[in-house]
Write a protein that holds these residues in place. Structure first.
Motif, PDB file in Angstrom:
ATOM      1  N   MET A 167       2.847  28.258  33.173  1.00 41.13           N
ATOM      2  CA  MET A 167       2.436  28.361  34.570  1.00 41.13           C
ATOM      3  C   MET A 167       0.918  28.319  34.719  1.00 41.13           C
ATOM      4  N   SER A 168       0.454  27.583  35.737  1.00 41.03           N
ATOM      5  CA  SER A 168      -0.970  27.575  36.070  1.00 41.03           C
ATOM      6  C   SER A 168      -1.294  28.820  36.884  1.00 41.03           C
ATOM      7  N   ASP A 169      -2.560  29.058  37.126  1.00 42.33           N
ATOM      8  CA  ASP A 169      -2.954  30.195  37.949  1.00 42.33           C
ATOM      9  C   ASP A 169      -2.360  30.082  39.356  1.00 42.33           C
ATOM     10  N   ASP A 170      -2.368  28.875  39.919  1.00 44.77           N
ATOM     11  CA  ASP A 170      -1.789  28.676  41.253  1.00 44.77           C
ATOM     12  C   ASP A 170      -0.288  28.951  41.237  1.00 44.77           C
ATOM     13  N   ASN A 171       0.399  28.566  40.146  1.00 43.80           N
ATOM     14  CA  ASN A 171       1.822  28.869  40.018  1.00 43.80           C
ATOM     15  C   ASN A 171       2.061  30.376  40.041  1.00 43.80           C
ATOM     16  N   TRP A 172       1.201  31.109  39.345  1.00 48.36           N
ATOM     17  CA  TRP A 172       1.337  32.566  39.313  1.00 48.36           C
ATOM     18  C   TRP A 172       1.141  33.167  40.705  1.00 48.36           C
ATOM     19  N   LEU A 173       0.135  32.706  41.410  1.00 50.43           N
ATOM     20  CA  LEU A 173      -0.121  33.230  42.754  1.00 50.43           C
ATOM     21  C   LEU A 173       1.057  32.969  43.676  1.00 50.43           C
ATOM     22  N   GLN A 174       1.645  31.780  43.584  1.00 47.76           N
ATOM     23  CA  GLN A 174       2.800  31.441  44.413  1.00 47.76           C
ATOM     24  C   GLN A 174       4.006  32.305  44.055  1.00 47.76           C
ATOM     25  N   ALA A 175       4.228  32.491  42.741  1.00 44.74           N
ATOM     26  CA  ALA A 175       5.381  33.290  42.297  1.00 44.74           C
ATOM     27  C   ALA A 175       5.227  34.753  42.701  1.00 44.74           C
ATOM     28  N   LEU A 176       4.032  35.300  42.561  1.00 47.50           N
ATOM     29  CA  LEU A 176       3.797  36.702  42.905  1.00 47.50           C
ATOM     30  C   LEU A 176       3.946  36.942  44.403  1.00 47.50           C
ATOM     31  N   ALA A 177       3.540  35.952  45.207  1.00 44.52           N
ATOM     32  CA  ALA A 177       3.700  36.074  46.660  1.00 44.52           C
ATOM     33  C   ALA A 177       5.162  35.932  47.065  1.00 44.52           C
ATOM     34  N   LYS A 178       5.907  35.084  46.352  1.00 41.39           N
ATOM     35  CA  LYS A 178       7.318  34.872  46.673  1.00 41.39           C
ATOM     36  C   LYS A 178       8.161  36.087  46.305  1.00 41.39           C
ATOM     37  N   HIS A 179       7.964  36.600  45.105  1.00 47.50           N
ATOM     38  CA  HIS A 179       8.755  37.750  44.628  1.00 47.50           C
ATOM     39  C   HIS A 179       7.944  39.019  44.896  1.00 47.50           C
ATOM     40  N   ASP A 180       7.896  39.412  46.148  1.00 51.85           N
ATOM     41  CA  ASP A 180       7.012  40.509  46.564  1.00 51.85           C
ATOM     42  C   ASP A 180       7.759  41.801  46.862  1.00 51.85           C
ATOM     43  N   ARG A 181       9.032  41.853  46.464  1.00 59.44           N
ATOM     44  CA  ARG A 181       9.816  43.071  46.702  1.00 59.44           C
ATOM     45  C   ARG A 181      10.519  43.507  45.424  1.00 59.44           C
ATOM     46  N   ASP A 182      10.718  44.821  45.290  1.00 64.11           N
ATOM     47  CA  ASP A 182      11.484  45.342  44.166  1.00 64.11           C
ATOM     48  C   ASP A 182      12.966  45.224  44.497  1.00 64.11           C
ATOM     49  N   GLU A 183      13.634  44.280  43.873  1.00 63.58           N
ATOM     50  CA  GLU A 183      15.039  44.043  44.148  1.00 63.58           C
ATOM     51  C   GLU A 183      15.690  43.458  42.904  1.00 63.58           C
ATOM     52  N   THR A 184      17.009  43.467  42.880  1.00 63.75           N
ATOM     53  CA  THR A 184      17.762  42.909  41.762  1.00 63.75           C
ATOM     54  C   THR A 184      18.764  41.896  42.286  1.00 63.75           C
ATOM     55  N   SER A 185      18.767  40.714  41.711  1.00 61.64           N
ATOM     56  CA  SER A 185      19.741  39.686  42.069  1.00 61.64           C
ATOM     57  C   SER A 185      20.887  39.738  41.068  1.00 61.64           C
ATOM     58  N   TRP A 186      22.062  40.135  41.559  1.00 60.49           N
ATOM     59  CA  TRP A 186      23.227  40.271  40.686  1.00 60.49           C
ATOM     60  C   TRP A 186      24.024  38.975  40.594  1.00 60.49           C
ATOM     61  N   THR A 187      23.596  37.941  41.303  1.00 59.13           N
ATOM     62  CA  THR A 187      24.333  36.674  41.303  1.00 59.13           C
ATOM     63  C   THR A 187      24.021  35.839  40.067  1.00 59.13           C
ATOM     64  N   ARG A 188      22.929  36.151  39.391  1.00 53.31           N
ATOM     65  CA  ARG A 188      22.570  35.417  38.178  1.00 53.31           C
ATOM     66  C   ARG A 188      23.038  36.187  36.952  1.00 53.31           C
ATOM     67  N   ASP A 189      23.324  35.477  35.899  1.00 52.08           N
ATOM     68  CA  ASP A 189      23.847  36.092  34.680  1.00 52.08           C
ATOM     69  C   ASP A 189      22.921  35.755  33.510  1.00 52.08           C
ATOM     70  N   PRO A 190      22.178  36.731  32.988  1.00 51.60           N
ATOM     71  CA  PRO A 190      22.136  38.135  33.412  1.00 51.60           C
ATOM     72  C   PRO A 190      21.349  38.309  34.710  1.00 51.60           C
ATOM     73  N   PRO A 191      21.484  39.473  35.347  1.00 47.99           N
ATOM     74  CA  PRO A 191      20.768  39.709  36.610  1.00 47.99           C
ATOM     75  C   PRO A 191      19.258  39.726  36.404  1.00 47.99           C
ATOM     76  N   VAL A 192      18.524  39.411  37.474  1.00 43.49           N
ATOM     77  CA  VAL A 192      17.067  39.407  37.399  1.00 43.49           C
ATOM     78  C   VAL A 192      16.493  40.304  38.484  1.00 43.49           C
ATOM     79  N   GLY A 193      15.288  40.807  38.226  1.00 48.39           N
ATOM     80  CA  GLY A 193      14.626  41.695  39.165  1.00 48.39           C
ATOM     81  C   GLY A 193      13.650  40.958  40.058  1.00 48.39           C
TER      82      GLY A 193
END
Length: 256
Positions: A44-70
């Motif tokens: 990931m580039s620095d811009d990729n990191w900034l986009q990802a951090l802004a997108k995943h901005d909440r503490d949550e767990t997705s149980w639809t993926r195997d294994p689950p992700v936070g």
């Protein structure tokens, strides 16, 4: 299944045609990982990191993926691992973070900066974090300062600032944890202080003052306040590293 159970299952399948039938899932334990894979994060580039951090901005767990992700917390931990591998790059990335990104991101960057980090770069990152998130990042700032090889007056001023933070607000080592008789941190005062901002500030102040009296004036008021802190766990931390007796007022750290 018995013949009767098979007939019943077939009947229900005809009635509920929009339902997908499957066998029961076993109960399993999974490690909740970050929403981005380890290998992907390495590219990931620095811009990729900034986009990802802004997108995943909440503490949550997705149980639809195997294994689950936070969410934000797990992504920040991944960011911390990348920081330990390339601290200079991610220290500069930290300066691009803003309020749209959770505090946990810059917190993990600061936690994972090594003791060899340039003191001016460290001060830049910590001052930026402090301006954005205030007391939320006080503990990580002091913890990292407590190991840095070359302190500066800006770094000492950060410790003095964190020494005024509200954490801890009670004596957790003497506070019952749940309904039993067990207290937080097993009643260990030092561990309780170590997991607090002012406790870490006491350790950081001792670290800075250990080899030089250059920053005594900057830390004088903070040291005096930590020496008489109302929380015993904090006062326990300020005794963990002795100060050279030639330093004026710094003996307060070990005097009680």
């Amino acid at each position: 299944m018995s013949d009767g159970a098979k007939r019943k299952l077939a009947e229900l399948a005809r009635r509920f045609t929009d339902q997908v039938l499957s066998s029961p899932s076993p109960i399993e334990v999974h490690f909740v990982g970050p929403p981005i894979g380890e290998e992907a994060s390495e590219k990931m580039s620095d811009d990729n990191w900034l986009q990802a951090l802004a997108k995943h901005d909440r503490d949550e767990t997705s149980w639809t993926r195997d294994p689950p992700v936070g969410g934000a917390r797990e992504l920040a931990q991944l960011l911390g691992r990348r920081t330990s591998e390339n601290p200079e790059r991610f220290a500069h990335l930290a300066l691009r973070l803003d309020h749209a990104i959770p505090a946990s991101a810059i917190d993990q960057i600061i936690w994972n900066l090594p003791e060899t980090t340039d003191p001016e770069v460290l001060a830049d990152v910590c001052e930026h974090a402090r301006e954005l998130y205030g007391e939320e990042v006080g503990r990580s700032i002091c913890s990292t300062i407590a190991k840095v090889n070359t302190p500066s007056n800006r770094i000492a001023m950060l410790v003095a600032s964190c020494a005024k933070d509200s954490d801890p607000d009670r004596e957790l080592a003497h506070t019952p944890a749940g309904t039993g008789e067990q207290t937080y941190y097993g009643g260990d005062l030092f561990n309780a202080g170590l997991n607090s901002t002012r406790g870490e500030a006491a350790l950081a102040a001792a670290h800075i003052l250990f080899d030089t009296d250059e920053f005594t004036d900057t830390l004088r008021v903070a040291v005096q306040a930590l020496a008489s802190d109302p929380i015993l766990a904090v006062r326990t931390c300020r005794k963990r590293k002795k100060i050279k007796p030639t330093m004026s007022d710094s003996a307060i750290i070990t005097s009680r």
